[in-house]
Motif scaffolding. Structure first.
Motif, short mmCIF file in Angstrom:
data_model
loop_
_atom_site.label_atom_id
_atom_site.label_comp_id
_atom_site.label_asym_id
_atom_site.label_seq_id
_atom_site.Cartn_x
_atom_site.Cartn_y
_atom_site.Cartn_z
N MET A 1 -46.28 -17.10 100.82
CA MET A 1 -46.41 -15.92 101.66
C MET A 1 -45.08 -15.22 101.84
O MET A 1 -45.00 -14.19 102.48
CB MET A 1 -46.96 -16.32 103.04
N GLY A 2 -43.96 -15.78 101.32
CA GLY A 2 -42.66 -15.17 101.54
C GLY A 2 -42.05 -15.66 102.82
O GLY A 2 -42.69 -16.32 103.64
N ALA A 3 -40.79 -15.34 103.00
CA ALA A 3 -40.09 -15.81 104.18
C ALA A 3 -40.63 -15.19 105.44
O ALA A 3 -41.15 -14.08 105.43
CB ALA A 3 -38.59 -15.49 104.05
N ALA A 4 -40.54 -15.93 106.55
CA ALA A 4 -40.97 -15.39 107.83
C ALA A 4 -40.12 -14.18 108.17
O ALA A 4 -38.92 -14.15 107.89
CB ALA A 4 -40.83 -16.45 108.93
N PRO A 5 -40.72 -13.13 108.74
CA PRO A 5 -39.95 -11.93 109.06
C PRO A 5 -38.89 -12.25 110.10
O PRO A 5 -39.06 -13.13 110.93
CB PRO A 5 -41.01 -10.98 109.63
N PRO A 6 -37.75 -11.55 110.03
CA PRO A 6 -36.69 -11.81 111.00
C PRO A 6 -37.13 -11.44 112.39
O PRO A 6 -38.01 -10.58 112.57
CB PRO A 6 -35.54 -10.91 110.52
N PRO A 7 -36.56 -12.06 113.42
CA PRO A 7 -36.97 -11.72 114.79
C PRO A 7 -36.59 -10.29 115.14
O PRO A 7 -35.59 -9.75 114.66
CB PRO A 7 -36.18 -12.73 115.64
N LEU A 8 -37.42 -9.68 115.97
CA LEU A 8 -37.12 -8.34 116.45
C LEU A 8 -35.95 -8.41 117.42
O LEU A 8 -35.69 -9.44 118.04
CB LEU A 8 -38.34 -7.75 117.16
N PRO A 9 -35.20 -7.31 117.57
CA PRO A 9 -34.13 -7.30 118.58
C PRO A 9 -34.71 -7.41 119.97
O PRO A 9 -35.90 -7.15 120.20
CB PRO A 9 -33.46 -5.94 118.35
N VAL A 10 -33.87 -7.82 120.91
CA VAL A 10 -34.31 -7.89 122.30
C VAL A 10 -34.78 -6.50 122.74
O VAL A 10 -34.04 -5.53 122.59
CB VAL A 10 -33.17 -8.38 123.22
N PRO A 11 -36.03 -6.36 123.22
CA PRO A 11 -36.54 -5.03 123.54
C PRO A 11 -35.88 -4.45 124.78
O PRO A 11 -35.61 -5.14 125.76
CB PRO A 11 -38.04 -5.29 123.81
N THR A 12 -35.58 -3.17 124.73
CA THR A 12 -35.01 -2.47 125.89
C THR A 12 -35.65 -1.10 126.00
O THR A 12 -35.89 -0.42 124.99
CB THR A 12 -33.49 -2.29 125.75
N GLY A 13 -35.93 -0.70 127.23
CA GLY A 13 -36.40 0.65 127.49
C GLY A 13 -37.60 1.04 126.67
O GLY A 13 -38.55 0.29 126.51
N ALA A 14 -37.56 2.23 126.07
CA ALA A 14 -38.69 2.77 125.34
C ALA A 14 -38.95 2.02 124.04
O ALA A 14 -39.99 2.19 123.43
CB ALA A 14 -38.46 4.25 125.03
N GLU A 15 -37.98 1.19 123.60
CA GLU A 15 -38.16 0.45 122.36
C GLU A 15 -39.02 -0.79 122.55
O GLU A 15 -39.37 -1.46 121.59
CB GLU A 15 -36.80 0.05 121.79
N THR A 16 -39.34 -1.12 123.78
CA THR A 16 -40.14 -2.31 124.06
C THR A 16 -41.55 -2.15 123.46
O THR A 16 -42.25 -1.20 123.78
CB THR A 16 -40.28 -2.54 125.57
N PRO A 17 -41.98 -3.07 122.59
CA PRO A 17 -43.33 -2.95 122.05
C PRO A 17 -44.36 -3.22 123.14
O PRO A 17 -44.12 -3.99 124.05
CB PRO A 17 -43.37 -4.05 120.97
N VAL A 32 -47.21 -17.03 109.49
CA VAL A 32 -46.33 -17.01 108.32
C VAL A 32 -45.32 -18.15 108.37
O VAL A 32 -45.04 -18.81 107.35
CB VAL A 32 -45.62 -15.65 108.20
N ALA A 33 -44.78 -18.43 109.55
CA ALA A 33 -43.82 -19.53 109.68
C ALA A 33 -44.46 -20.87 109.32
O ALA A 33 -43.85 -21.70 108.63
CB ALA A 33 -43.26 -19.56 111.10
N LEU A 34 -45.69 -21.11 109.80
CA LEU A 34 -46.37 -22.37 109.50
C LEU A 34 -46.75 -22.45 108.03
O LEU A 34 -46.66 -23.51 107.41
CB LEU A 34 -47.60 -22.51 110.39
N LEU A 35 -47.17 -21.32 107.46
CA LEU A 35 -47.49 -21.30 106.03
C LEU A 35 -46.26 -21.60 105.19
O LEU A 35 -46.31 -22.41 104.26
CB LEU A 35 -48.08 -19.93 105.65
N ASP A 36 -45.15 -20.94 105.51
CA ASP A 36 -43.94 -21.15 104.73
C ASP A 36 -43.42 -22.58 104.85
O ASP A 36 -42.84 -23.13 103.90
CB ASP A 36 -42.85 -20.17 105.16
N ALA A 37 -43.63 -23.19 106.01
CA ALA A 37 -43.21 -24.58 106.21
C ALA A 37 -44.23 -25.58 105.68
O ALA A 37 -44.00 -26.79 105.75
CB ALA A 37 -42.95 -24.84 107.69
N GLN A 38 -45.34 -25.08 105.14
CA GLN A 38 -46.41 -25.91 104.57
C GLN A 38 -46.94 -26.92 105.59
O GLN A 38 -47.21 -28.07 105.28
CB GLN A 38 -45.92 -26.62 103.30
#
Length: 216
Positions: A1-17, A32-38
């Motif tokens: 599945m490819g490498a796990a995506p990098p973590p998002l930055p710490v959310p602040t203000g309007a950028e908070t998902p 994805v992390a569990l798949l990549d770690a088999q």
């Protein structure tokens, strides 16, 4: 599945998902992390039901791993950028993504999760990631068996059962919840609503604390 995506930055203000987007992203990253770690696992709980057609949950996402794989699963999720924490309960650990909760369960309804159980999962596409998802019968049976005196809320379970009804082996569920009075009460309701194909046929009233006509 490819490498796990990098973590998002710490959310602040309007950028908070928003919460839903963060929860969905946490679900994807966990899978994805569990798949990549088999590491063998399965999506369980509300999001597993959602993947099969039930309403989408809003509180958390649940995964199951075998008890022997817990340490490896913790390490994989931490490496993927999730905030891994161990609560007081001895049947799961928790991982957070932008404040949204992922529960990783290694004991379900009091019994250790096994690789054999996980092997029964079906591979489905969930939020654009293919992952093993627990069968509908197992989802509903587990949800019903945790009903009890201190937690007996049918409002979330009924829409789930209605949506999954044709995917559920209700006879198997009936066998598995025989000694669970709250689960049997829900099964009676599901029967009466025509969800199980056994309206009015399965349940019979048992005796009360006293016999008919007793004044005690």
């Amino acid at each position: 599945m490819g490498a796990a995506p990098p973590p998002l930055p710490v959310p602040t203000g309007a950028e908070t998902p928003d919460d839903r987007a963060a929860l969905q992203d946490g679900l994807r990253r966990t899978a994805v992390a569990l798949l990549d770690a088999q590491i063998p696992f399965a999506l369980v709980g509300g999001y597993a039901a959602w993947a099969r057609g039930a309403p989408e949950p809003s509180h958390d996402a649940d995964f199951a791993v075998a008890e022997e794989d817990v340490d490896a699963a913790r390490a994989a999720l931490a490496a993927a950028g999730l905030d891994v924490q161990q609560p007081a309960e001895n049947w799961l650990f928790k991982a957070y993504h932008h404040g949204q909760l992922i529960d990783v369960i290694f004991r379900m309804v009091g019994e250790p999760v096994t690789h054999e159980q996980l092997a029964q999962a079906d591979e489905l596409e969930v939020l654009a990631v293919r992952m093993p998802v627990l069968p509908a019968t197992d989802i509903i049976s587990a949800k019903m068996r945790v009903l009890g005196e201190h937690y007996c809320d049918f409002t979330w379970l009924l829409p789930m059962a209605r949506a999954l009804r044709e995917q559920i082996d209700w006879d198997r569920v009936s066998t598995e919840i025989t000694d669970q009075p709250y689960a049997r009460a829900f099964l009676f309701l599901a029967d009466e609503l025509g969800l199980t194909g056994h309206p009015g046929e399965r349940m019979t009233a048992g005796p009360g604390r006293t016999g008919p006509g007793s004044e005690e």
